[in-house]
Design an enzyme around this catalytic site. Structure first.
Site, PDB file in Angstrom:
ATOM      1  CE  LYS A 111      50.245  37.745  31.371  1.00  0.00           C
ATOM      2  NZ  LYS A 111      49.648  36.974  32.463  1.00  0.00           N
ATOM      3  N   GLY A 154      38.723  41.508  49.447  1.00  0.00           N
ATOM      4  CA  GLY A 154      38.278  41.300  48.064  1.00  0.00           C
ATOM      5  C   GLY A 154      37.459  40.028  47.961  1.00  0.00           C
TER       6      GLY A 154
END
Ligand code: NAD
Length: 366
Positions: A79, A179
């Site tokens: 990352k 969502g």
């Protein structure tokens, strides 16, 4: 302090990237490359301190190792984070400066989009390095991953229904979807195609209205989603919604959705299990996005992507088997499955075998 964190979490390499002229302050973390090059998104965030940025990149890169492993990918975990405000600190020079750092790692880290980053930023990175995924399809990229993530989530749902009810007749069950953005909306479409009853909620009223008007869903208020009498809870918004406050309200039998970090704590995962609810671990279920970008390494092919997404059915099923085999909750079984694969496959490497950088096929640069 840095070595202590890296040592505890088992990272291989952490690179601090600095370019004064471009205003670049970034950290790249490579957690584990036993299975392949470390692939993981680039995040831009106005971190309050360097320590906060370091904690985030270490945690997220470790998570990518587990996600790639459990998904059967030949990838490791990595990352990158840029310390900065995406609304005002972006520039061509900033992304190109980072691209040079990524390039210097010779493919050990391959980047992708994450929070605060868009496809245009990635194109600047692409000027400096080929070790970037998630670029526009004109450059050989795979485009928006959300429909694939939704399709993969559906595979996780099928495996969970099979495990809990002994059948995969989606249309016989009811779903509470929290969502309905990029992934949630696509998932609801798939559920409705199978004739399932679907309850939806979202802070974006227009998205809810679309689900009601176009797809025939039933809308519920934001906080009421936890009380819905549905078979499956599918969190597709935020993390941490399975927590001490919501758990007591659940009448669900299965929790399976696309959101990251659904369990507020590991204990909440234990608690779901104790109360007879099946939890399909989030990072195995929502791996469709990662799978999709991973195919860019060989030259993107949508058919191959769909086929790969279907493996999520197998992966989630295997997690349930390991949980049963070892008498452990499913969240722990997912970690165990990931670790077992890293150990078994990592061991295959002969000592004389050096590192081979990934080769990108079909990548058009510039
Ligand atoms: P998105 O931003 O398009 O959709 C999220 C939706 O949740 C939005 O419509 C937002 O209004 C809504 N929302 C936010 N807070 C809410 C709340 N408190 N209650 C109800 N609704 C709320 O994001 P997305 O790309 O659809 O991703 C959804 C989740 O899936 C995220 O957790 C993301 O990290 C995860 N995920 C996405 C992908 C992908 O391919 N996009 C891949 C892996 C994981």
């Amino acid at each position: 302090m840095v070595f202590e964190s890296i040592g505890t979490m088992g990272h291989e390499e952490v690179v601090y990237c600095h370019n004064k002229d471009a205003g670049l302050k970034a950290i790249i973390a490579i957690h584990n490359t036993a299975l392949g090059p470390a692939l993981g998104g680039l995040r831009m965030w106005p971190y309050k301190s360097e320590q906060e940025a370091l904690n985030d990149v270490l945690r997220l890169s470790r998570g990518m190792t587990y996600k790639a492993s459990v998904s059967g990918l030949n990838l490791g975990g990595g990352k990158a984070v840029i310390i900065g405000d995406p609304s005002k600190d972006k520039s061509e020079a900033l992304f190109r400066a980072l691209g040079r750092y990524i390039n210097s790692l010779n493919g050990r880290y391959v980047t992708a989009e994450d929070v605060g980053i868009d496809v245009n930023d990635m194109e600047y990175v692409l000027h400096e390095t080929q070790y970037v995924t998630g670029v526009h399809p004109v450059h050989g990229g795979s485009g928006d991953p959300s429909p694939f993530t939704a399709y993969g989530t559906m595979q996780g749902i099928l495996a969970s229904l099979n495990h809990r009810f002994g059948n995969e007749d989606v249309g016989r069950y009811s779903f509470a979807v929290q969502g309905v953005g990029h992934v949630g909306f696509e998932l609801v479409k798939l559920l409705r195609q199978e004739g399932a009853k679907v309850f939806v909620t979202d802070i974006d009223k227009a998205q809810v209205a679309r689900c009601v008007d176009e797809l025939g869903c039933e809308a519920v208020a934001l906080d009421e989603i936890y009380d819905v009498d549905a078979d499956v809870y599918s969190p597709c918004a935020l993390g941490g919604t399975v927590n001490q406050d919501t758990l007591d309200r659940f009448k669900f039998k299965v929790v399976c959705g696309a959101a990251n970090n659904q369990l507020a704590t590991d204990e909440c995962g234990d608690e779901l299990e104790k109360r007879g609810m099946i939890y399909a671990p989030d990072y195995a279920v929502n791996a469709g996005g990662l799978m999709n970008v991973s195919i860019e390494l060989d030259g993107y092919d949508e058919e191959r992507a769909r086929r790969m997404m279907r493996s999520i059915y197998y992966n989630v099923g295997r997690i349930f088997q390991i949980a049963k085999r070892d008498g452990i909750p499913t969240w722990k079984a997912a970690d165990r499955m990931a670790e077992e694969r890293i150990t078994a496959v990592g061991r295959l490497k002969l000592p004389h075998m050096g590192y081979t950088p990934p080769r990108f096929h079909g990548r058009k640069r510039g």
